[in-house]
Design a protein around this motif. Structure first.
Motif, PDB file in Angstrom:
ATOM      1  N   GLY A  53       0.746  -1.198  -0.014  1.00  0.00           N
ATOM      2  CA  GLY A  53       0.035   0.012  -0.009  1.00  0.00           C
ATOM      3  C   GLY A  53       0.639   1.288   0.126  1.00  0.00           C
ATOM      4  O   GLY A  53       2.126   1.305  -0.398  1.00  0.00           O
ATOM      5  N   TRP A  54       0.088   2.366   0.231  1.00  0.00           N
ATOM      6  CA  TRP A  54       1.003   3.518   0.518  1.00  0.00           C
ATOM      7  C   TRP A  54       1.270   4.105   1.701  1.00  0.00           C
ATOM      8  O   TRP A  54       0.360   3.976   2.844  1.00  0.00           O
ATOM      9  N   ALA A  55       2.437   4.339   1.837  1.00  0.00           N
ATOM     10  CA  ALA A  55       2.876   4.733   3.432  1.00  0.00           C
ATOM     11  C   ALA A  55       3.245   6.080   3.558  1.00  0.00           C
ATOM     12  O   ALA A  55       3.501   7.100   2.658  1.00  0.00           O
ATOM     13  N   THR A  56       2.898   6.533   4.658  1.00  0.00           N
ATOM     14  CA  THR A  56       3.250   8.033   5.007  1.00  0.00           C
ATOM     15  C   THR A  56       3.914   8.234   6.170  1.00  0.00           C
ATOM     16  O   THR A  56       3.682   7.495   7.302  1.00  0.00           O
ATOM     17  N   LEU A  57       5.155   8.775   6.239  1.00  0.00           N
ATOM     18  CA  LEU A  57       6.200   8.817   7.479  1.00  0.00           C
ATOM     19  C   LEU A  57       5.679   9.908   8.193  1.00  0.00           C
ATOM     20  O   LEU A  57       5.442  10.815   7.736  1.00  0.00           O
ATOM     21  N   LEU A  58       5.549   9.530   9.523  1.00  0.00           N
ATOM     22  CA  LEU A  58       5.036  10.596  10.471  1.00  0.00           C
ATOM     23  C   LEU A  58       6.317  11.037  11.567  1.00  0.00           C
ATOM     24  O   LEU A  58       6.196  12.352  12.099  1.00  0.00           O
ATOM     25  N   THR A  59       7.386  10.399  11.476  1.00  0.00           N
ATOM     26  CA  THR A  59       8.732  10.850  12.353  1.00  0.00           C
ATOM     27  C   THR A  59       9.558  10.616  11.159  1.00  0.00           C
ATOM     28  O   THR A  59      10.183   9.753  10.748  1.00  0.00           O
ATOM     29  N   PRO A  60      10.344  11.853  11.201  1.00  0.00           N
ATOM     30  CA  PRO A  60      11.410  12.076  10.080  1.00  0.00           C
ATOM     31  C   PRO A  60      12.608  11.203  10.448  1.00  0.00           C
ATOM     32  O   PRO A  60      12.846  10.980  11.490  1.00  0.00           O
ATOM     33  N   LEU A  61      13.437  11.112   9.226  1.00  0.00           N
ATOM     34  CA  LEU A  61      14.814  10.409   9.320  1.00  0.00           C
ATOM     35  C   LEU A  61      15.580  11.124  10.274  1.00  0.00           C
ATOM     36  O   LEU A  61      15.455  12.509  10.391  1.00  0.00           O
ATOM     37  N   GLY A  62      16.257  10.431  11.416  1.00  0.00           N
ATOM     38  CA  GLY A  62      16.959  11.096  12.244  1.00  0.00           C
ATOM     39  C   GLY A  62      16.404  11.437  13.626  1.00  0.00           C
ATOM     40  O   GLY A  62      17.045  11.805  14.614  1.00  0.00           O
ATOM     41  N   ALA A  63      14.966  11.494  13.458  1.00  0.00           N
ATOM     42  CA  ALA A  63      14.211  11.679  14.772  1.00  0.00           C
ATOM     43  C   ALA A  63      14.486  10.506  15.878  1.00  0.00           C
ATOM     44  O   ALA A  63      14.495   9.444  15.541  1.00  0.00           O
ATOM     45  N   ARG A  64      14.385  10.964  17.149  1.00  0.00           N
ATOM     46  CA  ARG A  64      14.238  10.123  18.435  1.00  0.00           C
ATOM     47  C   ARG A  64      12.849   9.669  18.559  1.00  0.00           C
ATOM     48  O   ARG A  64      11.977  10.627  18.736  1.00  0.00           O
ATOM     49  N   VAL A  65      12.719   8.297  18.660  1.00  0.00           N
ATOM     50  CA  VAL A  65      11.462   8.141  19.156  1.00  0.00           C
ATOM     51  C   VAL A  65      11.213   7.122  20.423  1.00  0.00           C
ATOM     52  O   VAL A  65      12.341   6.575  20.739  1.00  0.00           O
ATOM     53  N   GLU A  66      10.023   7.074  20.983  1.00  0.00           N
ATOM     54  CA  GLU A  66      10.116   6.179  22.074  1.00  0.00           C
ATOM     55  C   GLU A  66       9.242   4.944  21.732  1.00  0.00           C
ATOM     56  O   GLU A  66       8.511   4.848  20.620  1.00  0.00           O
ATOM     57  N   LYS A  67       9.376   3.716  22.560  1.00  0.00           N
ATOM     58  CA  LYS A  67       8.829   2.680  22.251  1.00  0.00           C
ATOM     59  C   LYS A  67       7.282   2.968  22.008  1.00  0.00           C
ATOM     60  O   LYS A  67       6.689   3.607  23.160  1.00  0.00           O
ATOM     61  N   GLY A  68       6.544   2.376  21.267  1.00  0.00           N
ATOM     62  CA  GLY A  68       4.874   2.607  21.087  1.00  0.00           C
ATOM     63  C   GLY A  68       4.747   3.891  20.399  1.00  0.00           C
ATOM     64  O   GLY A  68       3.556   4.134  20.102  1.00  0.00           O
ATOM     65  N   GLU A  69       5.494   4.640  20.082  1.00  0.00           N
ATOM     66  CA  GLU A  69       5.140   5.887  19.379  1.00  0.00           C
ATOM     67  C   GLU A  69       4.681   5.675  17.888  1.00  0.00           C
ATOM     68  O   GLU A  69       5.661   4.757  17.167  1.00  0.00           O
ATOM     69  N   THR A  70       3.855   6.343  17.422  1.00  0.00           N
ATOM     70  CA  THR A  70       3.591   6.165  16.061  1.00  0.00           C
ATOM     71  C   THR A  70       4.459   6.744  15.138  1.00  0.00           C
ATOM     72  O   THR A  70       5.051   7.915  15.091  1.00  0.00           O
ATOM     73  N   VAL A  71       4.920   5.898  14.112  1.00  0.00           N
ATOM     74  CA  VAL A  71       5.912   6.237  13.202  1.00  0.00           C
ATOM     75  C   VAL A  71       5.628   6.250  11.686  1.00  0.00           C
ATOM     76  O   VAL A  71       6.164   7.187  10.868  1.00  0.00           O
ATOM     77  N   ALA A  72       4.493   5.710  11.409  1.00  0.00           N
ATOM     78  CA  ALA A  72       3.977   5.814   9.871  1.00  0.00           C
ATOM     79  C   ALA A  72       2.578   5.130  10.118  1.00  0.00           C
ATOM     80  O   ALA A  72       2.195   4.453  10.932  1.00  0.00           O
ATOM     81  N   THR A  73       1.804   5.614   8.862  1.00  0.00           N
ATOM     82  CA  THR A  73       0.613   4.738   8.576  1.00  0.00           C
ATOM     83  C   THR A  73       0.777   4.301   7.107  1.00  0.00           C
ATOM     84  O   THR A  73       1.463   4.540   6.214  1.00  0.00           O
TER      85      THR A  73
END
Length: 357
Positions: A285-305
């Motif tokens: 399907g079609w992906a949308t990135l919600l957290t940019p390259l190089g970003a720090r993320v926490e476990k459970g955080e949404t990164v894409a749809t």
């Protein structure tokens, strides 16, 4: 008698010249073997190296630039273009060579901007001689086999006659693969190579034992400390990535006392990890990135749809661990199990000191 003695003396003396010149193409010599000890100090030499054979019986020609300083010093091997769609490293080599003052330099830079001519011609990651063949991964074929297939033979000629004989330390330049991108990303497999990687000032440093057959690991296993540096995305010359690649290599050369200047320590923002967590597309399907390259993320955080052909959201993808997004897709068309992001993190496991799956 004198002639016989002279001949015996000549035979007993090891031949100094090891570079084998087979012809010329324009202003550049064509060589079958390189030994930088033969070349004059304080000069820049350019060659075409004859590597493997094409399916029409010709030879693949690999460009080589040797910058030999006026003073003795280490031999730094820098390679690029072993994957034919990964181009930033080629521009790094071009611009690095142009920056160096050979008269003020110690040691030798051996730069090879294009290890994979068929891949470069076909804009293909693999060693693909034509568009109808998928080819093999040249960066899994080292040290090659002279009696092997076309890829193994090409790798063996590179390894035996160009790369290994002329390296005291090495950096292999890459980018991410088609449809994806990296931050400035280095791989290291030992204490020594970790220090080399730090001097390149990457955003992310992955402690990684690596894959069998790569330039980096084959050299390191043979006693030549080597690292891989990934510079962004394929198919482009990215000015900022190229600038940072050149600056990083010059910093490594300063540490090696090949060029003058203060050695810059790695940035405090550099992230070091020993493991990658992969987030994959659960369906096409079609992906949308919600957290940019190089970003720090926490476990459970949404990164894409993910969305279907009608734009309806089918999946929300979350980070399985806390860490930094080291690579991400750039092409929103994602097949089933295609990579969405990779998150680098540090796994607390004594067996993972230099890399976990």
């Amino acid at each position: 008698m004198r002639l016989a003695l002279a001949l015996l003396a000549l035979l007993a003396t090891p031949l100094a010249a090891q570079t084998v010149v087979s012809g010329a193409l324009g202003a550049e010599r064509v060589i079958d073997r390189l030994d930088v000890a033969d070349l004059p100090a304080g000069g820049v030499s350019r060659f075409w190296f004859r590597a493997g054979e094409t399916s029409t019986g010709q030879r693949w020609l690999v460009p080589v630039v040797v910058v030999k300083g006026a003073q003795p010093g280490p031999r730094l091997l820098v390679t690029a273009g072993i994957h034919g769609d990964e181009l930033n490293g080629i521009d790094v080599v071009h611009k690095l060579v142009a920056r160096l003052d050979v008269q003020a330099m110690a040691g030798t830079l051996i730069a090879v901007p294009g290890l994979n001519p068929p891949g470069l011609l076909q804009d293909a990651r693999q060693f693909a001689e034509d568009a109808g063949r998928s080819g093999a991964n040249l960066n899994r074929a080292m040290p090659g086999d002279l009696e092997g297939d076309a890829v193994a033979h090409h790798a063996a000629l590179l390894w035996q006659n160009l790369l290994r004989p002329n390296a005291d330390l090495a950096v292999d330049l890459h980018t991410q693969s088609r449809g994806t991108a990296y931050v400035l990303y280095a791989f290291a497999s030992s204490v020594r190579t970790k220090r080399m990687a730090e001097l390149l000032a990457p955003d992310v440093l992955k402690l990684d034992r690596g894959d069998k057959g790569t330039v980096e690991n084959t050299l390191s296993d043979d006693g030549v400390p080597a690292v891989t540096l990934e510079l962004g995305m394929p198919g482009v010359f990215d000015p900022e990535m190229v600038r940072r690649g050149v600056e990083g290599l010059m910093n490594l050369m300063r540490e090696q006392k090949m060029i003058a200047g203060d050695v810059r320590e790695p940035p405090a923002t550099m992230v070091v990890g020993n493991a990658l967590a992969r987030v994959s597309a659960p369906r096409g399907g079609w992906a949308t990135l919600l957290t940019p390259l190089g970003a720090r993320v926490e476990k459970g955080e949404t990164v894409a749809t993910m969305a279907d052909a009608f734009g309806r959201v089918t999946d929300t993808l979350v980070a399985p661990v806390s860490g930094v997004i080291a690579s991400a897709f750039t092409d929103p068309r994602r097949g089933r199990d295609a990579m969405i992001v990779r998150i680098i993190h540090m796994k607390d496991d004594p067996d993972c000191a230099y890399g976990c799956p």
